[in-house]
Design a protein around this motif. Structure first.
Motif, PDB file in Angstrom:
ATOM      1  N   VAL A  40       0.855  -1.180   0.000  1.00  0.00           N
ATOM      2  CA  VAL A  40       0.000   0.000   0.000  1.00  0.00           C
ATOM      3  C   VAL A  40       0.897   1.238   0.000  1.00  0.00           C
ATOM      4  O   VAL A  40       1.687   1.427   0.932  1.00  0.00           O
ATOM      5  CB  VAL A  40      -0.927   0.022   1.222  1.00  0.00           C
ATOM      6  CG1 VAL A  40      -1.847   1.246   1.165  1.00  0.00           C
ATOM      7  CG2 VAL A  40      -1.748  -1.258   1.304  1.00  0.00           C
ATOM      8  N   PRO A  41       0.823   2.090  -1.025  1.00  0.00           N
ATOM      9  CA  PRO A  41       1.713   3.255  -1.109  1.00  0.00           C
ATOM     10  C   PRO A  41       1.632   4.140   0.141  1.00  0.00           C
ATOM     11  O   PRO A  41       0.544   4.445   0.625  1.00  0.00           O
ATOM     12  CB  PRO A  41       1.195   4.007  -2.346  1.00  0.00           C
ATOM     13  CG  PRO A  41       0.543   2.956  -3.177  1.00  0.00           C
ATOM     14  CD  PRO A  41      -0.074   2.002  -2.202  1.00  0.00           C
ATOM     15  N   GLY A  42       2.800   4.537   0.636  1.00  0.00           N
ATOM     16  CA  GLY A  42       2.882   5.445   1.756  1.00  0.00           C
ATOM     17  C   GLY A  42       2.817   4.802   3.118  1.00  0.00           C
ATOM     18  O   GLY A  42       3.109   5.447   4.137  1.00  0.00           O
ATOM     19  N   TRP A  43       2.432   3.539   3.175  1.00  0.00           N
ATOM     20  CA  TRP A  43       2.261   2.871   4.466  1.00  0.00           C
ATOM     21  C   TRP A  43       3.511   2.101   4.870  1.00  0.00           C
ATOM     22  O   TRP A  43       4.285   1.642   4.032  1.00  0.00           O
ATOM     23  CB  TRP A  43       1.079   1.922   4.421  1.00  0.00           C
ATOM     24  CG  TRP A  43      -0.244   2.622   4.503  1.00  0.00           C
ATOM     25  CD1 TRP A  43      -0.809   3.399   3.529  1.00  0.00           C
ATOM     26  CD2 TRP A  43      -1.149   2.629   5.600  1.00  0.00           C
ATOM     27  NE1 TRP A  43      -2.020   3.886   3.957  1.00  0.00           N
ATOM     28  CE2 TRP A  43      -2.261   3.433   5.221  1.00  0.00           C
ATOM     29  CE3 TRP A  43      -1.149   2.025   6.858  1.00  0.00           C
ATOM     30  CZ2 TRP A  43      -3.354   3.647   6.074  1.00  0.00           C
ATOM     31  CZ3 TRP A  43      -2.240   2.238   7.700  1.00  0.00           C
ATOM     32  CH2 TRP A  43      -3.306   3.047   7.309  1.00  0.00           C
ATOM     33  N   THR A  44       3.697   1.961   6.173  1.00  0.00           N
ATOM     34  CA  THR A  44       4.767   1.151   6.736  1.00  0.00           C
ATOM     35  C   THR A  44       4.213   0.427   7.957  1.00  0.00           C
ATOM     36  O   THR A  44       3.005   0.468   8.221  1.00  0.00           O
ATOM     37  CB  THR A  44       5.989   2.020   7.095  1.00  0.00           C
ATOM     38  OG1 THR A  44       7.061   1.172   7.532  1.00  0.00           O
ATOM     39  CG2 THR A  44       5.662   3.024   8.201  1.00  0.00           C
ATOM     40  N   GLY A  45       5.059  -0.218   8.710  1.00  0.00           N
ATOM     41  CA  GLY A  45       4.555  -0.947   9.868  1.00  0.00           C
ATOM     42  C   GLY A  45       5.670  -1.490  10.729  1.00  0.00           C
ATOM     43  O   GLY A  45       6.858  -1.331  10.435  1.00  0.00           O
ATOM     44  N   LYS A  46       5.255  -2.135  11.800  1.00  0.00           N
ATOM     45  CA  LYS A  46       6.210  -2.765  12.702  1.00  0.00           C
ATOM     46  C   LYS A  46       5.528  -3.937  13.378  1.00  0.00           C
ATOM     47  O   LYS A  46       4.416  -3.800  13.906  1.00  0.00           O
ATOM     48  CB  LYS A  46       6.707  -1.774  13.756  1.00  0.00           C
ATOM     49  CG  LYS A  46       7.783  -2.352  14.691  1.00  0.00           C
ATOM     50  CD  LYS A  46       8.355  -1.277  15.602  1.00  0.00           C
ATOM     51  CE  LYS A  46       9.330  -1.829  16.624  1.00  0.00           C
ATOM     52  NZ  LYS A  46      10.475  -2.521  15.976  1.00  0.00           N
ATOM     53  N   ILE A  47       6.188  -5.085  13.370  1.00  0.00           N
ATOM     54  CA  ILE A  47       5.671  -6.245  14.085  1.00  0.00           C
ATOM     55  C   ILE A  47       6.094  -6.157  15.551  1.00  0.00           C
ATOM     56  O   ILE A  47       6.978  -5.385  15.917  1.00  0.00           O
ATOM     57  CB  ILE A  47       6.145  -7.572  13.451  1.00  0.00           C
ATOM     58  CG1 ILE A  47       7.672  -7.728  13.578  1.00  0.00           C
ATOM     59  CG2 ILE A  47       5.713  -7.646  11.987  1.00  0.00           C
ATOM     60  CD1 ILE A  47       8.174  -9.099  13.142  1.00  0.00           C
ATOM     61  N   ASP A  48       5.451  -6.945  16.383  1.00  0.00           N
ATOM     62  CA  ASP A  48       5.775  -6.910  17.807  1.00  0.00           C
ATOM     63  C   ASP A  48       7.175  -7.452  18.078  1.00  0.00           C
ATOM     64  O   ASP A  48       7.693  -8.297  17.326  1.00  0.00           O
ATOM     65  CB  ASP A  48       4.747  -7.710  18.601  1.00  0.00           C
ATOM     66  CG  ASP A  48       3.423  -6.972  18.739  1.00  0.00           C
ATOM     67  OD1 ASP A  48       3.284  -5.885  18.151  1.00  0.00           O
ATOM     68  OD2 ASP A  48       2.536  -7.489  19.446  1.00  0.00           O
ATOM     69  N   ALA A  49       7.766  -6.966  19.170  1.00  0.00           N
ATOM     70  CA  ALA A  49       9.144  -7.328  19.501  1.00  0.00           C
ATOM     71  C   ALA A  49       9.326  -8.827  19.668  1.00  0.00           C
ATOM     72  O   ALA A  49      10.369  -9.381  19.300  1.00  0.00           O
ATOM     73  CB  ALA A  49       9.577  -6.591  20.763  1.00  0.00           C
TER      74      ALA A  49
END
Length: 234
Positions: A40-49
């Motif tokens: 999805v353009p412009g989106w990023t994220g982070k998974i849990d530690a």
């Protein structure tokens, strides 16, 4: 002596039962998604530690455009956001979440919902709050600051939260998080299910501010379509 001998045999047999079976699926492991990543353009994220420490990454989940909305298939528990999506002052962020097949990727209900107040996102000091619904009729309000903190009882029941008719059946929730003056409230399907004084949230070990990035939160092993993600000023 026969009673003692039988007890020993029973313990030995129990030890052969897989841990996952004895846990009845409530400790199911995150399963990496084929063809994962963010498209999805412009989106990023982070998974849990915890998933990161187990060797998983954002590519272990999938986030893409679908059905005129956003589709997440996890994988590890993950938070997605677009850095351009900023909310300040008094506002409401809402979206509609559809689980096409309830519990399709898991053996028990997993939640999904709205994220607000994101600061330092994607870093070791990130902070944010989320309200998420389960297709079982329950909900959770939780956050990171940067350590996890809980605001309500885990899997708290509320009649406003829709229940799927059964595994494999669709269930839809409209979830909204609002900041109004000195209060933060979560509404599900038009009913306020939880509310907190801002002072209880913007404090050490919780949020830096109620201003910040807004986005989406998905537990591990979920498959959800999100439509109508929007911000309105209160």
């Amino acid at each position: 002596m026969r009673l003692i001998h039988s007890a020993v045999i029973a313990i030995a047999v129990a030890s052969l039962v897989p841990v996952a079976s004895r846990a009845q699926g409530h400790n199911d492991e995150s399963r990496a998604v084929a063809g994962g990543g963010i498209s999805v353009p412009g989106w990023t994220g982070k998974i849990d530690a915890s998933a990161e420490s187990a060797g998983q990454s954002l590519n272990s989940a999938k986030f893409f455009e679908d059905h005129g909305g956003l589709h997440a298939t996890t994988g590890p528990a993950v938070t997605y956001w677009n850095p351009a999506n900023q909310a300040t002052g008094n506002y409401t962020v809402k979206a509609t979440f559809t689980e096409p097949k309830y519990m399709d990727l898991n053996s028990h209900p997993h939640p999904y919902g709205i994220v607000i107040a994101g600061n330092d996102m994607g870093t070791a000091t990130q902070s944010y709050l989320y309200c998420a619904a389960y297709g079982s009729g329950n909900f959770i309000v939780r956050g990171f600051g940067p350590e996890p903190f809980q605001m309500n009882g885990r899997r708290e029941a509320n009649a406003a939260v829709h229940k799927a008719s059964g595994p494999g059946e669709p269930v839809t929730q409209e979830i909204a998080l609002s900041v109004k003056g000195g209060r933060v409230e979560c509404a599900i399907n038009g009913t306020v299910v939880a509310g907190y004084d801002k002072a209880a949230l913007v404090t050490a070990g919780k949020l830096r501010s109620t201003d910040g990035v807004y986005g989406l939160r998905f537990a591990h092993n979920t498959d959800v379509i999100v439509t109508g993600l929007s911000l309105t000023k209160n």
